[in-house]
Motif scaffolding. Structure first.
Motif, PDB file in Angstrom:
ATOM      1  N   ASN A   1       0.867  -0.764   0.426  1.00 30.89           N
ATOM      2  CA  ASN A   1      -0.051  -0.131  -0.095  1.00 30.89           C
ATOM      3  C   ASN A   1       1.394   1.130   0.609  1.00 30.89           C
ATOM      4  O   ASN A   1       1.500   1.701   0.751  1.00 30.89           O
ATOM      5  N   SER A   2       0.524   2.209  -1.037  1.00 34.80           N
ATOM      6  CA  SER A   2       1.830   2.758  -1.542  1.00 34.80           C
ATOM      7  C   SER A   2       1.585   4.503   0.096  1.00 34.80           C
ATOM      8  O   SER A   2       2.159   5.253  -0.747  1.00 34.80           O
ATOM      9  N   GLY A   3       0.264   4.178   0.127  1.00 36.67           N
ATOM     10  CA  GLY A   3      -0.368   4.760   1.331  1.00 36.67           C
ATOM     11  C   GLY A   3       0.026   5.454   2.844  1.00 36.67           C
ATOM     12  O   GLY A   3       0.398   6.041   3.291  1.00 36.67           O
ATOM     13  N   ASN A   4       1.262   4.015   2.737  1.00 35.37           N
ATOM     14  CA  ASN A   4       1.966   4.043   4.263  1.00 35.37           C
ATOM     15  C   ASN A   4       3.128   4.309   3.645  1.00 35.37           C
ATOM     16  O   ASN A   4       4.109   3.945   4.401  1.00 35.37           O
ATOM     17  N   ASP A   5       4.055   5.100   3.170  1.00 36.40           N
ATOM     18  CA  ASP A   5       5.521   5.541   2.657  1.00 36.40           C
ATOM     19  C   ASP A   5       5.707   6.684   3.091  1.00 36.40           C
ATOM     20  O   ASP A   5       5.960   7.289   2.370  1.00 36.40           O
TER      21      ASP A   5
ATOM     22  N   ASN B   1       4.065   6.234   9.428  1.00 38.54           N
ATOM     23  CA  ASN B   1       3.852   4.895   9.588  1.00 38.54           C
ATOM     24  C   ASN B   1       4.400   3.610   9.651  1.00 38.54           C
ATOM     25  O   ASN B   1       4.224   2.660   9.735  1.00 38.54           O
TER      26      ASN B   1
ATOM     27  N   GLU C   1       8.282  11.330   3.881  1.00 35.48           N
ATOM     28  CA  GLU C   1       8.060  10.403   2.784  1.00 35.48           C
ATOM     29  C   GLU C   1       8.915   9.394   2.839  1.00 35.48           C
ATOM     30  O   GLU C   1      10.677   9.733   2.253  1.00 35.48           O
TER      31      GLU C   1
END
Length: 88
Positions: free
Chosen positions: A9-13, A17, A48
């Motif tokens: 999941n790229s939302g966790n980059d 996180n 990021e």
């Protein structure tokens, strides 16, 4: 299975996180009667990370926990996160 989904999941980059997930994973993975301590900074900037870096860091920690559980006969485990410009 959750680790695979999380790693894809790229939302966790983000750094915060990653640290949160590693902490939760380690506490769940090492549920045996050992002393477990995870030290994290009070505030982690949402810096990021690339997906590759995040996955590679997580996989290194996961392998370290696996080896600790299987081979070390440790009575305590400590993970210490230090974040300046880099993650240590």
């Amino acid at each position: 299975m959750n680790a695979i989904i999380w790693s894809m999941n790229s939302g966790n980059d983000t750094m915060d996180n990653l640290v949160s997930y590693i902490r939760a994973y380690a506490l769940e993975y090492l549920r045996i009667p050992r002393s477990m301590q995870v030290d994290t900074p009070e505030k982690i900037e949402p810096k990021e990370l690339t997906g590759d870096k995040r996955r590679n860091i997580f996989l290194c920690v996961k392998e370290t926990l696996n080896n600790t559980l299987k081979h070390s006969k440790a009575s305590a485990v400590k993970i210490d996160f230090t974040i300046d410009h880099d993650l240590l």
